[in-house]
Design an enzyme around this catalytic site. Structure first.
Site, mmCIF file in Angstrom:
data_model
loop_
_atom_site.group_PDB
_atom_site.id
_atom_site.type_symbol
_atom_site.label_atom_id
_atom_site.label_comp_id
_atom_site.label_asym_id
_atom_site.label_seq_id
_atom_site.Cartn_x
_atom_site.Cartn_y
_atom_site.Cartn_z
ATOM 1 N N SER A 1 127.379 -52.729 47.484
ATOM 2 C CA SER A 1 127.097 -51.613 46.666
ATOM 3 C C SER A 1 126.682 -50.185 47.579
ATOM 4 O O SER A 1 127.098 -49.410 46.591
ATOM 5 C CB SER A 1 126.480 -52.124 44.869
ATOM 6 O OG SER A 1 124.761 -51.956 45.783
ATOM 7 N N HIS B 1 151.434 -32.417 10.669
ATOM 8 C CA HIS B 1 152.409 -33.172 10.909
ATOM 9 C C HIS B 1 153.789 -32.356 11.866
ATOM 10 O O HIS B 1 154.561 -32.909 12.013
ATOM 11 C CB HIS B 1 153.732 -33.829 9.658
ATOM 12 C CG HIS B 1 152.738 -34.118 8.624
ATOM 13 N ND1 HIS B 1 152.338 -35.529 8.231
ATOM 14 C CD2 HIS B 1 152.097 -33.939 7.414
ATOM 15 C CE1 HIS B 1 151.602 -35.674 6.932
ATOM 16 N NE2 HIS B 1 150.950 -34.162 6.663
ATOM 17 N N SER C 1 159.260 -28.934 40.041
ATOM 18 C CA SER C 1 159.768 -29.931 40.439
ATOM 19 C C SER C 1 160.358 -29.912 41.641
ATOM 20 O O SER C 1 160.841 -29.156 42.438
ATOM 21 C CB SER C 1 160.940 -29.771 39.294
ATOM 22 O OG SER C 1 161.538 -31.229 39.603
ATOM 23 N N LYS D 1 161.745 -25.655 37.089
ATOM 24 C CA LYS D 1 160.533 -26.482 36.268
ATOM 25 C C LYS D 1 159.095 -25.467 36.814
ATOM 26 O O LYS D 1 158.882 -24.979 37.476
ATOM 27 C CB LYS D 1 160.304 -27.726 36.942
ATOM 28 C CG LYS D 1 161.868 -28.888 36.349
ATOM 29 C CD LYS D 1 161.687 -28.802 34.351
ATOM 30 C CE LYS D 1 160.381 -29.258 33.765
ATOM 31 N NZ LYS D 1 161.369 -30.672 34.141
ATOM 32 N N ASN E 1 155.855 -27.314 35.492
ATOM 33 C CA ASN E 1 156.000 -28.092 34.751
ATOM 34 C C ASN E 1 153.697 -28.049 34.615
ATOM 35 O O ASN E 1 153.259 -28.217 34.999
ATOM 36 C CB ASN E 1 155.221 -29.502 35.294
ATOM 37 C CG ASN E 1 157.301 -30.132 35.019
ATOM 38 O OD1 ASN E 1 157.986 -29.594 34.813
ATOM 39 N ND2 ASN E 1 158.036 -30.676 36.610
ATOM 40 N N GLU F 1 148.624 -32.340 31.687
ATOM 41 C CA GLU F 1 148.966 -33.844 31.728
ATOM 42 C C GLU F 1 148.094 -34.763 32.145
ATOM 43 O O GLU F 1 147.653 -36.042 31.869
ATOM 44 C CB GLU F 1 150.369 -33.744 31.939
ATOM 45 C CG GLU F 1 151.601 -33.345 31.559
ATOM 46 C CD GLU F 1 152.568 -32.961 31.892
ATOM 47 O OE1 GLU F 1 153.884 -33.752 31.889
ATOM 48 O OE2 GLU F 1 152.895 -32.309 33.351
ATOM 49 N N TYR G 1 116.930 -58.318 33.301
ATOM 50 C CA TYR G 1 117.755 -58.132 34.826
ATOM 51 C C TYR G 1 119.095 -59.166 35.338
ATOM 52 O O TYR G 1 118.611 -60.370 35.264
ATOM 53 C CB TYR G 1 116.828 -57.165 36.071
ATOM 54 C CG TYR G 1 118.167 -56.982 37.073
ATOM 55 C CD1 TYR G 1 118.821 -55.815 37.037
ATOM 56 C CD2 TYR G 1 118.798 -58.417 38.183
ATOM 57 C CE1 TYR G 1 119.853 -55.180 37.593
ATOM 58 C CE2 TYR G 1 119.183 -57.789 38.905
ATOM 59 C CZ TYR G 1 120.039 -56.747 38.685
ATOM 60 O OH TYR G 1 121.145 -56.085 39.733
ATOM 61 N N GLN H 1 124.607 -54.261 38.354
ATOM 62 C CA GLN H 1 124.957 -54.035 39.342
ATOM 63 C C GLN H 1 126.552 -53.223 39.135
ATOM 64 O O GLN H 1 127.092 -51.579 40.169
ATOM 65 C CB GLN H 1 125.206 -55.013 40.510
ATOM 66 C CG GLN H 1 126.037 -53.711 41.818
ATOM 67 C CD GLN H 1 125.636 -54.590 42.941
ATOM 68 O OE1 GLN H 1 124.769 -54.372 43.222
ATOM 69 N NE2 GLN H 1 126.642 -54.825 44.052
ATOM 70 N N LYS I 1 127.916 -49.231 37.279
ATOM 71 C CA LYS I 1 127.763 -48.058 38.896
ATOM 72 C C LYS I 1 128.785 -46.958 38.758
ATOM 73 O O LYS I 1 128.955 -46.295 38.363
ATOM 74 C CB LYS I 1 127.224 -47.867 39.795
ATOM 75 C CG LYS I 1 125.580 -47.971 39.943
ATOM 76 C CD LYS I 1 124.506 -47.569 40.645
ATOM 77 C CE LYS I 1 123.713 -49.083 41.122
ATOM 78 N NZ LYS I 1 123.421 -50.716 40.193
HETATM 79 N N1 ARG Z 1 121.566 -53.043 43.604
HETATM 80 C C1 ARG Z 1 120.709 -53.192 42.461
HETATM 81 C C2 ARG Z 1 122.569 -52.751 41.323
HETATM 82 O O1 ARG Z 1 122.664 -52.108 41.110
HETATM 83 C C3 ARG Z 1 119.847 -53.894 42.843
HETATM 84 C C4 ARG Z 1 118.851 -54.058 41.968
HETATM 85 C C5 ARG Z 1 118.732 -55.986 42.808
HETATM 86 N N2 ARG Z 1 118.339 -56.365 41.634
HETATM 87 C C6 ARG Z 1 118.595 -57.784 42.436
HETATM 88 N N3 ARG Z 1 117.121 -58.592 41.512
HETATM 89 N N4 ARG Z 1 118.981 -57.939 43.345
HETATM 90 O O2 ARG Z 1 121.567 -53.479 40.276
#
Ligand code: ARG
Length: 463
Positions: free
Chosen positions: A11, A145, A266, A272, A274, A279, A306, A311, A314
């Site tokens: 990530s 309307h 355009s 044009k 636009n 939009e 958890y 993850q 995000k």
């Molecule tokens: N990158 C993980 C997340 O965003 C961090 C937490 C990871 N925790 C774990 N027990 N693998 O959630």
């Protein structure tokens, strides 16, 4: 090291955005450990200096990001080992888990984002108030309307959006209030066995409360669901305004002319102009709605506490933050630079059929005719005028009288201006009321950034 080589769990390409919050959290954690005697003064010094230089590396672009370390937390920690050595760096993660660490980082990040978004909302409101103030007396057709209904003041129409945005702001503030809770000390899920001064951490990191249940703290993403809903509603408002801008700037309406900065040509039709930005705002609302569904779906089947599914919270959050902030910025610029074509609007609001209600009101208030009878007479009058191809003002009194004997010369005093002036009621479109509404809106804006007063996270301040 952590990633198994196929990149599926990585990530770092998006959660590197959390670096400031992650480092600030670590600095506070190290100080707390030192106060509790777990780190020596020289160790905490070493750790804080190391984290500071990591932050500098990240900001200068010199930081060696490694996919193999999966996420921001492991990247920073591994780099700290390289910089200050394992004996000291290895103590930083005492009494902490990535689970409470990531919960902390996201909360801090979102706090700052919400403060910025509230500023952005204020910016659009300011543009709305400025345009309203500059066109205080301008009449426009009010629609239901999408049919011309009754004349209103353009400022009254714009101020409707001021109020929508005011509700958005209060939703964001409310979300901020509930997310302002510090999760460190929860550890992986059960709490930590080390002396941990959670109040100290909350103070250092700018939180007003500490979480009450460690299992809830590491698995709760309600604040994201709330944030996404507030963002979706706000985008919906902007999208409605975008649609109005698209209509108003069309040749059919011609009510406004957008600044060249906010239109594109355009590639094939040279004439044009636009309204692409409006939009795009309308279109981008789709992805913001999508992210709301995304987070709700990620959360719906998760057992405590958890789970790695979290993850996936995000990218959607970052995209919504970016999209909403950019859209707010575009709107404040687009509105404050557009030209309002007063003549076109007033011409359109002069259309006599929009005064039909006023004619009925005239019979009711001046001649004591029951409203339903007045309504019937004016309805027939309008269809007669329509079949004759005449405006109501062009009909002779005798023609009026065919539909009700109570009509007299007084009908010629009814105009778009008299129509709006008559709506002299709290919340109505009479100039006096709109001036008052405008004054109150300015007052709200002058009170300054209420969002800021709630406090940023201390991601910037700590190191
Ligand atoms: N990158 C993980 C997340 O965003 C961090 C937490 C990871 N925790 C774990 N027990 N693998 O959630």
């Amino acid at each position: 090291m952590y990633d198994k080589g196929h990149g599926y769990s990585v990530s770092i390409h998006y959660d590197r955005r959390l670096y400031k919050q992650d480092i600030a959290g670590s600095v506070a954690h190290a100080r707390m450990l030192a106060a509790g005697g777990i780190l020596s003064d020289s160790e905490v010094e070493l750790i804080v200096t190391g984290l500071r230089s990591i932050r500098e590396e990240i900001e200068s672009g010199a930081f060696p990001w490694r996919d193999s370390l999966e996420d921001i937390h492991m990247n920073v920690e591994a780099r700290l080992v390289e910089k200050i050595g394992a004996p000291a760096a290895g103590k930083l993660h005492t009494g902490r888990s990535r689970n409470d660490q990531v919960a902390l980082d996201m909360r801090m990040y979102l706090k700052d984002a919400i403060v910025d978004i509230c500023d952005g909302i204020r910016g659009v409101q300011l543009s709305l108030v400025d345009v309203s103030g500059a066109h205080a007396g301008t009449l426009m057709p009010g629609y239901t309307h999408l049919q011309r209904a009754q004349p209103v003041l353009f400022a009254h129409h714009l101020l409707a959006y001021f109020h929508m945005l005011e509700r958005d702001l209060s939703r964001f503030r409310d979300c901020l209030r509930r997310l302002d809770v510090m999760p460190l000390g929860s550890g992986a899920l059960a709490g930590v066995p080390y002396p941990t001064d959670r109040e100290f951490l909350a103070g250092e990191l700018g939180f007003s409360a500490v979480s009450a249940n460690s299992m809830d703290a590491v698995s709760d993403r309600d604040y994201l669901a709330e944030f996404h809903s507030a963002a979706a509603i706000c985008m919906m408002h902007l999208s409605r305004l975008a649609e109005e801008v698209v209509l108003w700037s069309s040749r059919e309406f011609g009510f406004v002319t957008l600044d060249p900065e906010y239109v594109t040509g355009s590639s094939i039709m040279p004439q044009k102009r636009n309204p692409d930005f409006a939009e795009l705002a309308r279109g981008k609302t789709g992805r913001v709605y999508g992210h709301l569904m995304g987070i709700l779906t990620v959360l719906k089947g998760l057992p405590l506490s958890y789970n790695r599914d979290l993850q996936e919270d995000k990218e959607g959050a970052f995209d919504t933050i970016d999209t909403l902030q950019a859209t707010l910025e575009v709107f404040s610029g687009m509105l404050s630079t557009m030209t309002v074509n007063r003549d076109r609007m007033e011409l359109a609001s002069g259309e006599s059929y929009m005064l039909a209600t006023d004619l009925a009101d005239y019979l009711v208030s001046e001649k004591k005719v029951p409203f339903r009878e007045a309504y019937g007479a004016v309805k027939e009058l309008c269809s007669y005028a329509g079949s004759e191809g005449k405006a109501l003002g062009d009909l002779a009194v005798e023609e009026y009288r065919r539909f009700s004997p109570h009509f007299d010369e007084g009908v010629y005093r009814i105009s778009a201006a008299s129509s709006v002036a008559a709506r002299d009621i709290e919340g109505g479109t009479a100039p006096r009321r709109v001036d008052e509404a405008l004054r109150r809106a300015r007052e709200v804006l002058d009170q300054g950034g209420p969002a800021r007063a709630m406090g940023r996270s201390r991601g910037e301040a700590v190191t």
